[in-house]
Design a protein around this motif. Sequence first.
Motif, PDB file in Angstrom:
ATOM      1  N   GLN A   1     -41.347   0.502 -49.849  1.00 25.38           N
ATOM      2  CA  GLN A   1     -42.200   1.305 -50.711  1.00 25.38           C
ATOM      3  C   GLN A   1     -43.643   0.812 -50.687  1.00 25.38           C
ATOM      4  O   GLN A   1     -44.577   1.603 -50.803  1.00 25.38           O
ATOM      5  N   LEU A   2     -43.845  -0.494 -50.533  1.00 27.83           N
ATOM      6  CA  LEU A   2     -45.202  -1.011 -50.453  1.00 27.83           C
ATOM      7  C   LEU A   2     -45.941  -0.474 -49.238  1.00 27.83           C
ATOM      8  O   LEU A   2     -47.154  -0.291 -49.256  1.00 27.83           O
ATOM      9  N   LEU A   3     -45.205  -0.217 -48.168  1.00 27.46           N
ATOM     10  CA  LEU A   3     -45.829   0.225 -46.925  1.00 27.46           C
ATOM     11  C   LEU A   3     -45.790   1.734 -46.732  1.00 27.46           C
ATOM     12  O   LEU A   3     -46.543   2.280 -45.924  1.00 27.46           O
ATOM     13  N   SER A   4     -44.925   2.420 -47.462  1.00 23.06           N
ATOM     14  CA  SER A   4     -44.752   3.856 -47.253  1.00 23.06           C
ATOM     15  C   SER A   4     -45.759   4.661 -48.057  1.00 23.06           C
ATOM     16  O   SER A   4     -45.971   4.404 -49.249  1.00 23.06           O
ATOM     17  N   THR A   5     -46.380   5.649 -47.411  1.00 23.30           N
ATOM     18  CA  THR A   5     -47.270   6.576 -48.115  1.00 23.30           C
ATOM     19  C   THR A   5     -46.528   7.834 -48.523  1.00 23.30           C
ATOM     20  O   THR A   5     -47.132   8.767 -49.053  1.00 23.30           O
ATOM     21  N   LEU A   6     -45.217   7.870 -48.267  1.00 21.32           N
ATOM     22  CA  LEU A   6     -44.443   9.086 -48.495  1.00 21.32           C
ATOM     23  C   LEU A   6     -43.585   9.037 -49.745  1.00 21.32           C
ATOM     24  O   LEU A   6     -43.067  10.060 -50.182  1.00 21.32           O
ATOM     25  N   GLU A   7     -43.407   7.842 -50.323  1.00 23.48           N
ATOM     26  CA  GLU A   7     -42.556   7.739 -51.506  1.00 23.48           C
ATOM     27  C   GLU A   7     -43.114   6.728 -52.498  1.00 23.48           C
ATOM     28  O   GLU A   7     -43.381   5.579 -52.151  1.00 23.48           O
ATOM     29  N   GLY A   8     -43.333   7.174 -53.740  1.00 26.03           N
ATOM     30  CA  GLY A   8     -43.755   6.298 -54.818  1.00 26.03           C
ATOM     31  C   GLY A   8     -45.108   5.641 -54.597  1.00 26.03           C
ATOM     32  O   GLY A   8     -45.809   5.900 -53.618  1.00 26.03           O
ATOM     33  N   PRO A   9     -45.505   4.746 -55.532  1.00 22.24           N
ATOM     34  CA  PRO A   9     -46.751   3.989 -55.374  1.00 22.24           C
ATOM     35  C   PRO A   9     -46.704   3.143 -54.101  1.00 22.24           C
ATOM     36  O   PRO A   9     -45.650   2.657 -53.699  1.00 22.24           O
ATOM     37  N   THR A  10     -47.846   2.959 -53.485  1.00 27.80           N
ATOM     38  CA  THR A  10     -47.899   2.168 -52.263  1.00 27.80           C
ATOM     39  C   THR A  10     -49.152   1.313 -52.252  1.00 27.80           C
ATOM     40  O   THR A  10     -49.969   1.368 -53.178  1.00 27.80           O
ATOM     41  N   GLN A  11     -49.324   0.515 -51.213  1.00 24.76           N
ATOM     42  CA  GLN A  11     -50.437  -0.433 -51.151  1.00 24.76           C
ATOM     43  C   GLN A  11     -51.692   0.214 -50.567  1.00 24.76           C
ATOM     44  O   GLN A  11     -51.646   0.895 -49.554  1.00 24.76           O
ATOM     45  N   PHE A  12     -52.823  -0.004 -51.260  1.00 28.46           N
ATOM     46  CA  PHE A  12     -54.122   0.470 -50.796  1.00 28.46           C
ATOM     47  C   PHE A  12     -55.130  -0.668 -50.885  1.00 28.46           C
ATOM     48  O   PHE A  12     -54.826  -1.753 -51.408  1.00 28.46           O
ATOM     49  N   SER A  13     -56.318  -0.414 -50.385  1.00 28.70           N
ATOM     50  CA  SER A  13     -57.399  -1.385 -50.510  1.00 28.70           C
ATOM     51  C   SER A  13     -58.689  -0.660 -50.806  1.00 28.70           C
ATOM     52  O   SER A  13     -58.837   0.538 -50.524  1.00 28.70           O
ATOM     53  N   LEU A  14     -59.652  -1.378 -51.371  1.00 24.62           N
ATOM     54  CA  LEU A  14     -60.995  -0.843 -51.570  1.00 24.62           C
ATOM     55  C   LEU A  14     -61.993  -1.993 -51.509  1.00 24.62           C
ATOM     56  O   LEU A  14     -61.641  -3.152 -51.737  1.00 24.62           O
ATOM     57  N   GLN A  15     -63.216  -1.668 -51.193  1.00 23.78           N
ATOM     58  CA  GLN A  15     -64.274  -2.674 -51.120  1.00 23.78           C
ATOM     59  C   GLN A  15     -65.164  -2.569 -52.345  1.00 23.78           C
ATOM     60  O   GLN A  15     -65.597  -1.478 -52.734  1.00 23.78           O
ATOM     61  N   VAL A  16     -65.431  -3.714 -52.964  1.00 19.59           N
ATOM     62  CA  VAL A  16     -66.314  -3.738 -54.127  1.00 19.59           C
ATOM     63  C   VAL A  16     -67.716  -3.327 -53.676  1.00 19.59           C
ATOM     64  O   VAL A  16     -68.224  -3.855 -52.682  1.00 19.59           O
ATOM     65  N   PRO A  17     -68.353  -2.378 -54.360  1.00 16.82           N
ATOM     66  CA  PRO A  17     -69.698  -1.936 -53.958  1.00 16.82           C
ATOM     67  C   PRO A  17     -70.682  -3.102 -53.886  1.00 16.82           C
ATOM     68  O   PRO A  17     -70.601  -4.053 -54.677  1.00 16.82           O
ATOM     69  N   HIS A  18     -71.598  -3.029 -52.950  1.00 19.42           N
ATOM     70  CA  HIS A  18     -72.555  -4.122 -52.747  1.00 19.42           C
ATOM     71  C   HIS A  18     -73.556  -4.241 -53.894  1.00 19.42           C
ATOM     72  O   HIS A  18     -74.197  -5.284 -54.049  1.00 19.42           O
TER      73      HIS A  18
END
Length: 354
Positions: A268-285
């Motif tokens: 589930q952490l790796l799947s974008t097809l079921e439930g919550p999954t892992q993402f990333s974002l960059q803090v604005p400069h």
Amino acid sequence: MPAMHLILSRVARRLYNRISSLSWDTVLTMTFIHFATSWGLIAFVGGEKIASGEIFWYFYATTATTVGYGDYSPTTAAGRVVATIWVMPGGIALFTTIIAKIVQQFSEKWRKRLRGLANYENLSGHVVILGWHDVRTQRMVDHILGGQGDDKREIVLCCAETMENPMPDQVRFVRAAALNTPDLLKRAAVANAVFVIAFGRDDNETLAAALGAAAVNGGAHIVAYFDQQSFADLLKAHCSRAEANVSLSIEMMVRSAQDPGSSRVQRQLLSTLEGPTQFSLQVPHDAVPVTYGALFTELKSKHEATLFGVANSTLGDDLILNASLDASVGPGMTLYFMAPQRIDPARIDWPALA
């Protein structure tokens, strides 16, 4: 009846082949000559209203297309003879030829795309997949589409096998003798891609494909999958901005054995097809530094997201999982979190957190 059907099929095939071999210049020249001679013959017999320049083109078009409204037609015996033995047969034949040529062009363009011979060098901001692995690649495409959210990107699938587009409704397709040939990289517009995934038939092909992509695109994020760590290290040595993935199947099996049920967490952490999954974002400069604890609370309370990791760089060895609550999170750092959907950094009130 079967014999007649066979004869008609052969005749139709021969006619199609003959029409296909005609160039547009030839077809248009023949049409102009037929139109001019038809007009000349109608004018020559005399006494015909349709010989007028304002009317004949309309009469010719409705006759050739077999519409035949009947508002204009020959009124003399000689005019009817000309229309019957020259205007109608020739016009209809030429109109049919033009339609056949148009259909042929569309068909050839579609077949060219299906066979992977099309050129997409005008694409930009898309995703390129180098390599084909049947069900595994299909799942890869499904996950890419599932994780895009509102930011839809075109996907170009490249392969070095003799095959047709296996997913015509989801990807564009490019085929060549090898995954790193200049022709394939050009037609797939690798130079304009946002990120490239290299997954060849073996580690050698994957390495060659990844290095080829890196050579034509200095800004794309390149991801490659290897079976052996030595190939991953080799890619990193030649292209530090590439991200090399090595099979973790052994580690996952051991974790599942020691902690039963771990496989569903990993999936589930790796799947974008079921439930919550892992993402990333960059803090604005332009954001001010905040604490890990304040950011953790903000993401959980307002975005239903769970922060679990931070890093100073995108690909370095500085990832910190489960950081202390008073750890500082500054501009440009990368956050890793689990959430139902990707979070736009602009939706986070950074000044209020400080």
